[in-house]
Design a protein around this motif. Sequence first.
Motif, PDB file in Angstrom:
ATOM      1  N   LYS A  14       0.857  -1.183   0.000  1.00 34.06           N
ATOM      2  CA  LYS A  14       0.000   0.000   0.000  1.00 34.06           C
ATOM      3  C   LYS A  14       0.894   1.234   0.000  1.00 34.06           C
ATOM      4  O   LYS A  14       1.799   1.348   0.821  1.00 34.06           O
ATOM      5  N   ILE A  15       0.642   2.157  -0.948  1.00 35.59           N
ATOM      6  CA  ILE A  15       1.480   3.347  -1.035  1.00 35.59           C
ATOM      7  C   ILE A  15       0.725   4.619  -0.671  1.00 35.59           C
ATOM      8  O   ILE A  15       1.312   5.697  -0.640  1.00 35.59           O
ATOM      9  N   ILE A  32      -4.277   2.831  -2.696  1.00 36.87           N
ATOM     10  CA  ILE A  32      -3.494   2.563  -3.904  1.00 36.87           C
ATOM     11  C   ILE A  32      -2.293   1.687  -3.550  1.00 36.87           C
ATOM     12  O   ILE A  32      -1.748   1.759  -2.447  1.00 36.87           O
ATOM     13  N   TYR A  33      -1.905   0.843  -4.498  1.00 37.11           N
ATOM     14  CA  TYR A  33      -0.856  -0.164  -4.281  1.00 37.11           C
ATOM     15  C   TYR A  33       0.171  -0.119  -5.403  1.00 37.11           C
ATOM     16  O   TYR A  33      -0.132   0.219  -6.536  1.00 37.11           O
ATOM     17  N   HIS A  34       1.399  -0.515  -5.044  1.00 39.32           N
ATOM     18  CA  HIS A  34       2.486  -0.593  -6.033  1.00 39.32           C
ATOM     19  C   HIS A  34       3.329  -1.807  -5.746  1.00 39.32           C
ATOM     20  O   HIS A  34       3.571  -2.190  -4.678  1.00 39.32           O
ATOM     21  N   TYR A  50      -5.649  -0.274  -7.408  1.00 39.78           N
ATOM     22  CA  TYR A  50      -6.364   0.525  -6.423  1.00 39.78           C
ATOM     23  C   TYR A  50      -7.607  -0.219  -5.979  1.00 39.78           C
ATOM     24  O   TYR A  50      -8.129  -1.061  -6.701  1.00 39.78           O
ATOM     25  N   ARG A  51      -8.055   0.096  -4.747  1.00 43.05           N
ATOM     26  CA  ARG A  51      -9.220  -0.574  -4.175  1.00 43.05           C
ATOM     27  C   ARG A  51     -10.126   0.487  -3.571  1.00 43.05           C
ATOM     28  O   ARG A  51      -9.719   1.243  -2.693  1.00 43.05           O
ATOM     29  N   ILE A  52     -11.355   0.566  -4.060  1.00 45.70           N
ATOM     30  CA  ILE A  52     -12.319   1.531  -3.545  1.00 45.70           C
ATOM     31  C   ILE A  52     -12.760   1.071  -2.162  1.00 45.70           C
ATOM     32  O   ILE A  52     -13.212  -0.058  -1.995  1.00 45.70           O
ATOM     33  N   LYS A  77      -6.599   9.314 -10.729  1.00 45.16           N
ATOM     34  CA  LYS A  77      -5.729   9.720  -9.617  1.00 45.16           C
ATOM     35  C   LYS A  77      -4.730   8.615  -9.270  1.00 45.16           C
ATOM     36  O   LYS A  77      -3.572   8.892  -8.974  1.00 45.16           O
ATOM     37  N   ALA A  78      -5.176   7.365  -9.285  1.00 45.09           N
ATOM     38  CA  ALA A  78      -4.270   6.248  -9.009  1.00 45.09           C
ATOM     39  C   ALA A  78      -3.171   6.181 -10.058  1.00 45.09           C
ATOM     40  O   ALA A  78      -1.994   6.002  -9.736  1.00 45.09           O
ATOM     41  N   LYS A  79      -3.545   6.340 -11.311  1.00 41.92           N
ATOM     42  CA  LYS A  79      -2.573   6.321 -12.405  1.00 41.92           C
ATOM     43  C   LYS A  79      -1.564   7.457 -12.243  1.00 41.92           C
ATOM     44  O   LYS A  79      -0.366   7.260 -12.385  1.00 41.92           O
ATOM     45  N   ALA A  80      -2.058   8.656 -11.915  1.00 42.42           N
ATOM     46  CA  ALA A  80      -1.174   9.813 -11.735  1.00 42.42           C
ATOM     47  C   ALA A  80      -0.208   9.608 -10.563  1.00 42.42           C
ATOM     48  O   ALA A  80       0.913  10.130 -10.585  1.00 42.42           O
TER      49      ALA A  80
END
Length: 86
Positions: A35-36, A84-86, A67-69, A58-61
């Motif tokens: 999780k970032i 958001i995750y990476h 991403y998980r809502i 926003k996740a892409k940016a």
Amino acid sequence: MKPVKMVIAALALATLSFSVMAATLVDVAPANQQKIGVISACSSSNSLSSLQRELENKAKAAGASAYRIIGASGNNRMCGTAEIYH
């Protein structure tokens, strides 16, 4: 009662998978990713799909690969939050 229905609808929408997204929508936290952060957005309409697009952008940016809502609500506009995750 209406916010509960919106959250249920958001979770149902979150279970869908789209292969053309830069950041993949997931329904559970990915086991192999970290999780970032957390993002939030409001859509220009009262539609869950519009909110999902805003969160995806926003996740892409932010450089996220997934991403998980985690929440959504609204009356005249939909607003939501996603991890958001990476």
